[in-house]
Design a protein around this motif. Structure first.
Motif, PDB file in Angstrom:
ATOM      1  N   PHE A  50       3.055   4.848   7.217  1.00 23.79           N
ATOM      2  CA  PHE A  50       3.949   5.883   6.707  1.00 23.79           C
ATOM      3  C   PHE A  50       5.375   5.499   7.057  1.00 23.79           C
ATOM      4  CE2 PHE A  50       2.275   7.426  10.805  1.00 23.79           C
ATOM      5  CZ  PHE A  50       3.442   7.586  11.530  1.00 23.79           C
ATOM      6  N   PRO A  51       6.361   6.009   6.320  1.00 21.92           N
ATOM      7  CA  PRO A  51       7.757   5.580   6.528  1.00 21.92           C
ATOM      8  C   PRO A  51       8.281   5.955   7.904  1.00 21.92           C
ATOM      9  CG  PRO A  51       7.489   6.652   4.390  1.00 21.92           C
ATOM     10  CD  PRO A  51       6.221   6.892   5.147  1.00 21.92           C
ATOM     11  N   MET A  91       0.843  -1.200   0.000  1.00 24.48           N
ATOM     12  CA  MET A  91       0.000   0.000   0.000  1.00 24.48           C
ATOM     13  C   MET A  91       0.874   1.245   0.000  1.00 24.48           C
ATOM     14  SD  MET A  91      -2.993   1.076   2.685  1.00 24.48           S
ATOM     15  CE  MET A  91      -1.835   1.138   4.050  1.00 24.48           C
ATOM     16  N   ARG A  92       0.544   2.186  -0.885  1.00 30.74           N
ATOM     17  CA  ARG A  92       1.329   3.408  -0.988  1.00 30.74           C
ATOM     18  C   ARG A  92       1.064   4.302   0.221  1.00 30.74           C
ATOM     19  NH1 ARG A  92       4.076   6.387  -4.648  1.00 30.74           N
ATOM     20  NH2 ARG A  92       3.889   8.655  -4.544  1.00 30.74           N
ATOM     21  N   ALA A  93       2.135   4.801   0.835  1.00 28.51           N
ATOM     22  CA  ALA A  93       1.994   5.676   1.996  1.00 28.51           C
ATOM     23  C   ALA A  93       1.352   6.993   1.576  1.00 28.51           C
ATOM     24  CB  ALA A  93       3.347   5.925   2.627  1.00 28.51           C
ATOM     25  N   PRO A  94       0.430   7.542   2.395  1.00 29.64           N
ATOM     26  CA  PRO A  94      -0.210   8.802   2.029  1.00 29.64           C
ATOM     27  C   PRO A  94       0.703   9.991   2.280  1.00 29.64           C
ATOM     28  CG  PRO A  94      -0.954   8.104   4.190  1.00 29.64           C
ATOM     29  CD  PRO A  94      -0.069   6.999   3.669  1.00 29.64           C
ATOM     30  N   ARG A  95       0.446  11.069   1.571  1.00 32.98           N
ATOM     31  CA  ARG A  95       1.039  12.344   1.931  1.00 32.98           C
ATOM     32  C   ARG A  95       0.287  12.892   3.139  1.00 32.98           C
ATOM     33  NH1 ARG A  95       2.221  15.568  -3.774  1.00 32.98           N
ATOM     34  NH2 ARG A  95       3.519  13.951  -4.733  1.00 32.98           N
ATOM     35  N   LEU A  96       1.039  13.497   4.042  1.00 32.97           N
ATOM     36  CA  LEU A  96       0.449  13.981   5.283  1.00 32.97           C
ATOM     37  C   LEU A  96       0.555  15.494   5.369  1.00 32.97           C
ATOM     38  CD1 LEU A  96       1.957  11.359   7.768  1.00 32.97           C
ATOM     39  CD2 LEU A  96      -0.308  11.322   6.695  1.00 32.97           C
ATOM     40  N   ALA A  97      -0.479  16.123   5.894  1.00 33.75           N
ATOM     41  CA  ALA A  97      -0.455  17.550   6.217  1.00 33.75           C
ATOM     42  C   ALA A  97      -0.345  17.696   7.725  1.00 33.75           C
ATOM     43  CB  ALA A  97      -1.714  18.229   5.704  1.00 33.75           C
TER      44      ALA A  97
END
Length: 245
Positions: free
Chosen positions: A108-109, A1-7
């Motif tokens: 997330f990484p 699963m691709r990690a999301p971008r976070l705000a």
């Protein structure tokens, strides 16, 4: 699963910086990373980070989470397809958030250990202390925000320090499978100030088996407050083990 971008909002990012003997730093880095040198010194430190409003990019701020976090880090460079790139290597991340500890390295990484934080903060003084639950690490830092950066052997002034750390937006952490997970900080409101260190202790940097006496010296501290920031995952980077633990 691709990690999301976070705000998020960086409510407080305190960077406590050490100048380190290059050969000592190099032994702690996995290839292809190498120390990024400033005035003949490697640069390492502790990032004491309180994040607020953390959520996947595009979701409302009201759904965001808040957490205290710590990272021990080294300024690094490596050879990329377009030449030399710069960033930081983070051998250890710790957090006060059970969710971050579970999600780091999964959603997330960057794997995170658990830590208990003690924070006292106002406009005149900031103290952040932490003890990790595995008993391996203790940190206790007190600083005073000031107008100018003074007494640093790494940086001539605050502007020089600001440029250096802004260029280190890519952060790499061990992924547990022989590679490096990466996240990159993005902000269009970069702003950083100086802080005078009153006391600083880290069992990571104070360990003589890792840093022989005189090989890691406290240099300066920098402070960011209330900066909106996004965090973008990076493609994994292959790595070879560091020479030293």
């Amino acid at each position: 699963m691709r990690a999301p971008r976070l705000a998020s909002t960086i409510e407080r990012r305190l960077l406590v910086n050490y100048r380190v003997a290059p050969e000592v730093a190099a032994a702690l880095l996995p290839a292809p990373l190498r120390p990024q040198l400033v005035n003949g010194h490697a640069v390492a430190g502790i990032c004491l980070l309180r994040l607020g409003e953390v959520r996947p990019l595009g979701l409302p701020r009201a759904l965001g989470l808040r957490s205290e976090n710590a990272a021990h880090r080294f300024a690094v460079e490596w050879d990329g397809p377009d030449g030399v790139q710069t960033g930081v290597y983070i051998p250890r991340r710790d957090t006060g958030s059970a969710l971050n500890a579970w999600a780091g390295g999964r959603l997330f990484p960057g794997a995170h250990g658990r830590a208990d934080f003690e924070v006292r903060e106002d406009e005149r003084e900031i103290r952040v202390a932490l003890a990790t639950r595995d008993g391996d690490l203790r940190v206790d830092v007190t600083v005073e925000p000031v107008g100018e950066l003074r007494g640093s052997a790494l940086f001539a002034d605050l502007a020089e320090a600001s440029r250096f750390f802004r260029q280190g937006a890519k952060g790499w952490s061990p992924d547990g499978a022989g590679g490096l997970d990466g996240m990159e900080l993005h902000t269009d409101r970069w702003q950083i100030g100086a802080a005078a260190v009153r006391t600083a202790a880290s069992s990571y940097f104070d360990a003589p088996d890792r840093f022989p006496p005189g090989s890691a010296e406290l240099d300066c501290a920098l402070l960011m407050r209330q900066v909106p920031a996004d965090w973008h995952p990076l493609p994994a980077l292959a790595a070879l083990p560091a020479l030293a633990a």
